[in-house]
Design an enzyme around this catalytic site. Sequence first.
Site, short mmCIF file in Angstrom:
data_model
loop_
_atom_site.label_atom_id
_atom_site.label_comp_id
_atom_site.label_asym_id
_atom_site.label_seq_id
_atom_site.Cartn_x
_atom_site.Cartn_y
_atom_site.Cartn_z
N TRP A 23 0.83 -1.21 0.00
CA TRP A 23 0.00 0.00 0.00
C TRP A 23 0.85 1.24 0.00
O TRP A 23 0.52 2.23 -0.67
CB TRP A 23 -1.01 -0.04 1.15
N ASP A 67 -2.18 6.64 6.22
CA ASP A 67 -3.25 5.78 5.69
C ASP A 67 -3.64 4.79 6.79
O ASP A 67 -3.02 3.75 6.95
CB ASP A 67 -2.74 5.03 4.46
N LYS A 82 -12.95 -1.64 6.43
CA LYS A 82 -12.33 -2.52 7.42
C LYS A 82 -12.96 -2.27 8.80
O LYS A 82 -13.69 -3.11 9.30
CB LYS A 82 -10.80 -2.34 7.44
#
Lengths: 360, 360
Positions: free
Chosen positions: A102, A172, A196
């Site tokens: 990511w 993030d 999530k």
Amino acid sequence: MTRNYNFSAGPSALPVDVLKQAQEELLDWHGLGLSIMEMSHRSREFVSVAEEAEQDLRDLMQIPDNYKVLFMQGGASSQFSMIPMNLLRGKKTADYINTGDWSKKAIKEASRYCDVNVIATSEENNFTSAPRQEELKLSPDAAYLHYTPNETIRGVEFDYIPETGDVPLVADLSSNILSRPIDVSRFGMIYAGAQKNIGPAGLTVVIVREDLLGDTLPGTPSLYDYKMTADAGSMVNTPPTYGWYLAGLVFKWLKAQGGVEAISEINRRKAEKLYAAIDENPFYSNPVAHNVRSWMNVPFILDNADLDKQFLVEAEALGLLNLPGHRSVGGMRASIYNAVPEAGVDALIAFMQDFSQRHG
Amino acid sequence: MTRNYNFSAGPSALPVDVLKQAQEELLDWHGLGLSIMEMSHRSREFVSVAEEAEQDLRDLMQIPDNYKVLFMQGGASSQFSMIPMNLLRGKKTADYINTGDWSKKAIKEASRYCDVNVIATSEENNFTSAPRQEELKLSPDAAYLHYTPNETIRGVEFDYIPETGDVPLVADLSSNILSRPIDVSRFGMIYAGAQKNIGPAGLTVVIVREDLLGDTLPGTPSLYDYKMTADAGSMVNTPPTYGWYLAGLVFKWLKAQGGVEAISEINRRKAEKLYAAIDENPFYSNPVAHNVRSWMNVPFILDNADLDKQFLVEAEALGLLNLPGHRSVGGMRASIYNAVPEAGVDALIAFMQDFSQRHG
């Protein structure tokens, strides 16, 4: 109705109480005779749902008043573009830490807008660690420092918040927001895709310090402009109302659990017992340095990869779902977000022990 | 459970059968023991839901094979930026028709990326008509012509598709997609925010001719790139899975109604009887030219605006909800999308007649 344990990395498990409430009021919200998803985003009713969700999130994370909370669309990946577009603010370079897949995606997209300095990486040990504070050589002219506090794929979670002086820190938090307390005031900007720990896919929460708003790159799409979004209460156009509503239910559920502090104790227990089950059994292993093992995403491999398929088939038969590791790394991964109950982790551990005894 | 008639302009009514199915399987999709919104977008199950939705939409609209169907985020407003970013393709100018508020928003955003020629407008008659084909003076160097076939706020719907020769025609079908048959092959690109005739807010359907893909403006965010989106099957990142699933249910419902041809006959009847009730009663009026009156959005005003509030209060008491006109124009507006049953229109007409008799 069956409910299984869902270890999906995202979109992932939601609290069963939230789903039940959503189910109950799906066709008739609060006796109004229509669904919340059939209402104008500008209706009195939806606006109150939206404002309450924001306030609950502010309470849960103790977000200081000089931060705006935005409910945006597009996912964390859209933030990979929005961050340089909004936060370069006349500068030409930004610092990034690379701790996995990511991070790399964020770096790749930012590189289209500015000079990216990757000031630290754990690539040399296959992303099984995180750089220490003393390894971070900040660029003097960086507009911001971006990092990924929790890497979902390899399960690496920073055990500290980088110190950046006056340079805004951008994080993030998609896969670990609300999983444990954090000090928001340490950050210039935080973002998290909802799917999530917040709600369904299609919503992204952005928490940004007010003084960073309002100087976008030329050509920034209006819907990518944090200031326009903030000024419009995240309703420049129609927001994803149903996701916003569900996020609000999740925030209320989390408050009812005792808040972030309380859930973090459960998360710690869940993670510690699962890592112990891996470490104490030579049949399983996890390569990540102990200090940065993620509480949310626990990848592990079987000693004998030929048994992977059988492991998954047997797990599924027991109602332990979505355990395959990410396609880029293989093996297994148990994502144990807030909504995965401790009983699910216990069931997984019991199965892992049983499986290894029969096949070890 | 109460279900009222919902005349909201968007987010708006969904078919009750769709909501019931969604409710039934909210906690346990197809016996898997988890919600469809808790599943990975890359799971076999979700991919099959996604592909089926696309195929059903292709069937319903008879979309030719040389068109890509994209399921994107952000709403029609994000398309206002994406269109110039993707479709200028080296050119510097684009033609736009201005028939109201949504046209204007599209023009304003496009003007940030190119020279916009507003080649026709109905502003001089307060947007109560639409320019005729012979009034359209296309620019020889335009990258495309953009128009808004149905203006949601003032209820103006084109009664023809502009002829543009080789210039790609781009249409914001947000509020009338799937309401009547259209010939997709006449368009370079079509887009529609879901929250009227497709599903919940947070999803946008884009239908784009393949030869227009792949030459974006520098700085186009990756998630705004039609070609990247098409190449990834609309899964560059996590899509809004629950909205996509609900859209799929709506498409199946529409097929079960007999498809677009069949629903268009119902829509025609609904609109004709409502406009007749307005025109035949001096208590009500609608200023739009008869040939371009929208089948989807029917604004009307009361002869005596002092009675507006009472009209709304009484309507609401009868379960006729969300009838206020847009804040920019006032009066009333009944949005009668596919999911608003004919019985709802009948009930509205009966109330309008009764109200005018009592107060006229």
